[in-house]
Design a protein around this motif. Structure first.
Motif, short mmCIF file in Angstrom:
data_model
loop_
_atom_site.label_atom_id
_atom_site.label_comp_id
_atom_site.label_asym_id
_atom_site.label_seq_id
_atom_site.Cartn_x
_atom_site.Cartn_y
_atom_site.Cartn_z
N VAL A 242 -0.13 -44.51 17.68
CA VAL A 242 0.78 -44.01 16.65
C VAL A 242 2.22 -44.05 17.16
O VAL A 242 3.14 -44.48 16.45
CB VAL A 242 0.40 -42.57 16.24
CG1 VAL A 242 1.41 -42.04 15.21
CG2 VAL A 242 -1.01 -42.53 15.68
N GLY A 243 2.42 -43.61 18.40
CA GLY A 243 3.75 -43.66 18.98
C GLY A 243 4.30 -45.07 19.05
O GLY A 243 5.48 -45.31 18.78
N LEU A 244 3.44 -46.01 19.39
CA LEU A 244 3.85 -47.42 19.44
C LEU A 244 4.25 -47.92 18.06
O LEU A 244 5.24 -48.65 17.91
CB LEU A 244 2.71 -48.26 20.01
CG LEU A 244 3.00 -49.75 20.22
CD1 LEU A 244 4.14 -49.94 21.22
CD2 LEU A 244 1.74 -50.48 20.71
N LEU A 245 3.50 -47.52 17.03
CA LEU A 245 3.83 -47.91 15.65
C LEU A 245 5.19 -47.35 15.24
O LEU A 245 6.01 -48.05 14.63
CB LEU A 245 2.75 -47.42 14.70
CG LEU A 245 2.95 -47.73 13.22
CD1 LEU A 245 2.86 -49.23 12.97
CD2 LEU A 245 1.92 -47.00 12.36
N PHE A 246 5.46 -46.11 15.57
CA PHE A 246 6.75 -45.50 15.25
C PHE A 246 7.90 -46.26 15.89
O PHE A 246 8.96 -46.46 15.30
CB PHE A 246 6.79 -44.04 15.71
CG PHE A 246 6.10 -43.07 14.78
CD1 PHE A 246 5.35 -43.51 13.71
CD2 PHE A 246 6.21 -41.71 15.01
CE1 PHE A 246 4.71 -42.62 12.87
CE2 PHE A 246 5.59 -40.80 14.16
CZ PHE A 246 4.83 -41.26 13.10
N LEU A 247 7.70 -46.68 17.14
CA LEU A 247 8.77 -47.35 17.88
C LEU A 247 9.06 -48.75 17.36
O LEU A 247 10.20 -49.23 17.42
CB LEU A 247 8.41 -47.42 19.36
CG LEU A 247 8.44 -46.09 20.14
CD1 LEU A 247 7.88 -46.29 21.53
CD2 LEU A 247 9.85 -45.51 20.19
N THR A 248 8.05 -49.41 16.83
CA THR A 248 8.19 -50.84 16.50
C THR A 248 8.23 -51.15 15.00
O THR A 248 8.73 -52.21 14.62
CB THR A 248 7.04 -51.65 17.13
OG1 THR A 248 5.78 -51.15 16.64
CG2 THR A 248 7.07 -51.53 18.65
#
Length: 447
Positions: free
Chosen positions: A100-106
């Motif tokens: 989820v954190g990766l999705l937010f960043l990208t």
């Protein structure tokens, strides 16, 4: 109800309710402090907070599994088992938040563009999501610890630490949004940064206080319990997976309601963003009593005191909705005094917010009834799989289609779209009440 039992309920309920109220006040400050920056900023914070809410539901599902099992193990005096359950829940949630954190960043812009074409709102909302990636991990650690401590009857420490973090958060909100002293004016980004700092500090305070007290749930105690975790992994995941699925299904459904508001225009989304924190404050007042219900029922089930568990369930199911209706009327009576302080009464946004408040305050007792039965009774006995089917029927087959029908086919004003949530709550009340009366939830999970 015996006087000693009432005292026990208040001892558990009041700190949790006070903490939930403080969290709701923080949510209100996030939205209201950016109100003068325009509808796009209010909507951006509102939609960002709603996305976080869906993720908090996933975290809360693991927290609920921790609470259910810790309450029953603690009721039987098995402290080592409770420690292993907490460690399992904490590590599981941290792994879930990584993608989820990766999705937010990208890809945060892509996510928000599915719900709105307002370029300003998308830009501000995407920035909020990127900055609050650390908040995901901090929040889950806090939820896991609070769930375990409350299940053991310890509610004061979570309240104190939350109060400290929330006060710091509100001060930082003001400083970073408006650029006080040497700090730059960051607008809606200031809300995100303030949240990261405050929650990170709260995690450190948890670790520090529990270490000083040499608590059985301190970080060093959890690390030392890692070798015994495998003994409880099956029971934890069998308890957690239906809760996680249920909370995710429900959280995503509530997000769909919010997304429908986004398609009705920035004013509709902004009005919902203004009313939602007030609803959260309302919810908080009774969440403490629902938590007390779950803890007391769980501990009695763990000790095989089934008749007492049934008596507690009956009392809570009767009195919490009645209390909720009185609070709803009080909010309505006071709204002409506090709402003009937040919104200009001459704006169309004000009139829409008033209409939403009427719907919310006169019907929230039904939500409290469902919350009491689901969280306080059924889940306390581990009866969680049933709720996945209930949410699929009540929310996805009735509530959401009704809201879509009102919004797109009948083209009704947004207040009627907002009211369609009642279809879901009425159906849910019938289904969960029947389930509670059957007594399937009356079982000891710690055997």
């Amino acid at each position: 109800m015996a006087l000693s039992l009432r005292r026990q309920i208040l001892k558990l309920a009041l700190p949790v309710a006070m903490q939930s109220v403080l969290i709701s006040l923080l949510g209100m400050s996030d939205v209201f402090m950016v109100a003068n920056l325009g509808s796009a900023s209010v909507a951006a914070i509102g939609i960002g907070a709603k996305i976080h809410f869906v993720l908090v539901m996933v975290m809360a599902s693991l927290g609920s599994a921790i609470s259910v099992l810790v309450a029953q193990y603690f009721g039987r005096g098995k402290t080592d088992s409770a420690r292993s359950i907490l460690l399992l829940g904490m590590v599981s949630g941290l792994f879930l938040m990584l993608p989820v954190g990766l999705l937010f960043l990208t890809a945060s812009e892509s996510v928000l563009s599915l719900m709105s074409h307002d370029a300003s709102m998308i830009s501000k909302g995407a920035s909020y999501l990127r900055i609050t990636v650390p908040l995901l991990f901090f929040t889950h650690i806090i939820i896991a610890y609070e769930s375990a401590l409350r299940a053991q009857g310890e509610t004061l420490l979570p309240l104190i630490l939350a109060a400290v973090a929330i006060v710091i958060n509100i001060i930082l909100n003001y400083v970073l949004i408006h650029g006080v002293w040497l700090f730059p004016s960051l607008g809606s980004d200031g809300v995100a940064i303030a949240s990261d700092i405050a929650r990170g500090l709260q995690v450190l305070l948890f670790f520090g206080f529990l270490a000083v007290r040499n608590h059985s749930l301190s970080l060093t105690s959890l690390i030392s319990a890692r070798k015994e975790v495998h003994q409880y992994s099956k029971k934890f995941f069998m308890t957690a997976w239906p809760l996680t699925l249920n909370f995710t299904v429900w959280g995503f459904g509530s997000f769909i309601y919010h997304a429908i508001a986004a398609t009705q225009g920035t004013d509709a989304l902004a009005s919902l963003s203004l009313v939602s924190p007030i609803e959260g404050l309302y919810h908080s007042l009774f969440f403490g009593f629902v938590t007390a219900c779950a803890v007391l029922i769980g501990q009695n089930l763990g000790q095989d005191k089934f008749e007492m568990a049934k008596h507690l369930a009956k009392q809570f199911v009767i009195w919490t909705p009645i209390g909720s209706l009185f609070v709803g009327v009080a909010i309505l009576l006071s709204s002409p005094f506090f709402l003009p302080l937040l919104i200009d009464p001459n704006e169309s946004l004000y009139q829409l917010a008033v209409q939403l408040l009427w719907v919310m305050c006169l019907t929230f007792w039904l939500k409290v009834l469902n919350m009491t039965i689901i969280i306080g009774v059924l889940r306390a006995g581990g009866d969680s799989k049933y709720m996945v089917g209930v949410d699929m029927v009540a929310m996805y087959m009735l509530g959401i289609p009704a809201a879509l029908l009102a919004a797109y086919y009948l083209e009704l004003s947004y207040v009627w779209v907002y009211a369609m949530v009642l279809v879901e709550e009425l159906a849910k009340a019938v289904l969960v009440s029947k389930r509670a009366f059957k007594g399937i939830w009356i079982k000891n999970l710690s055997d």
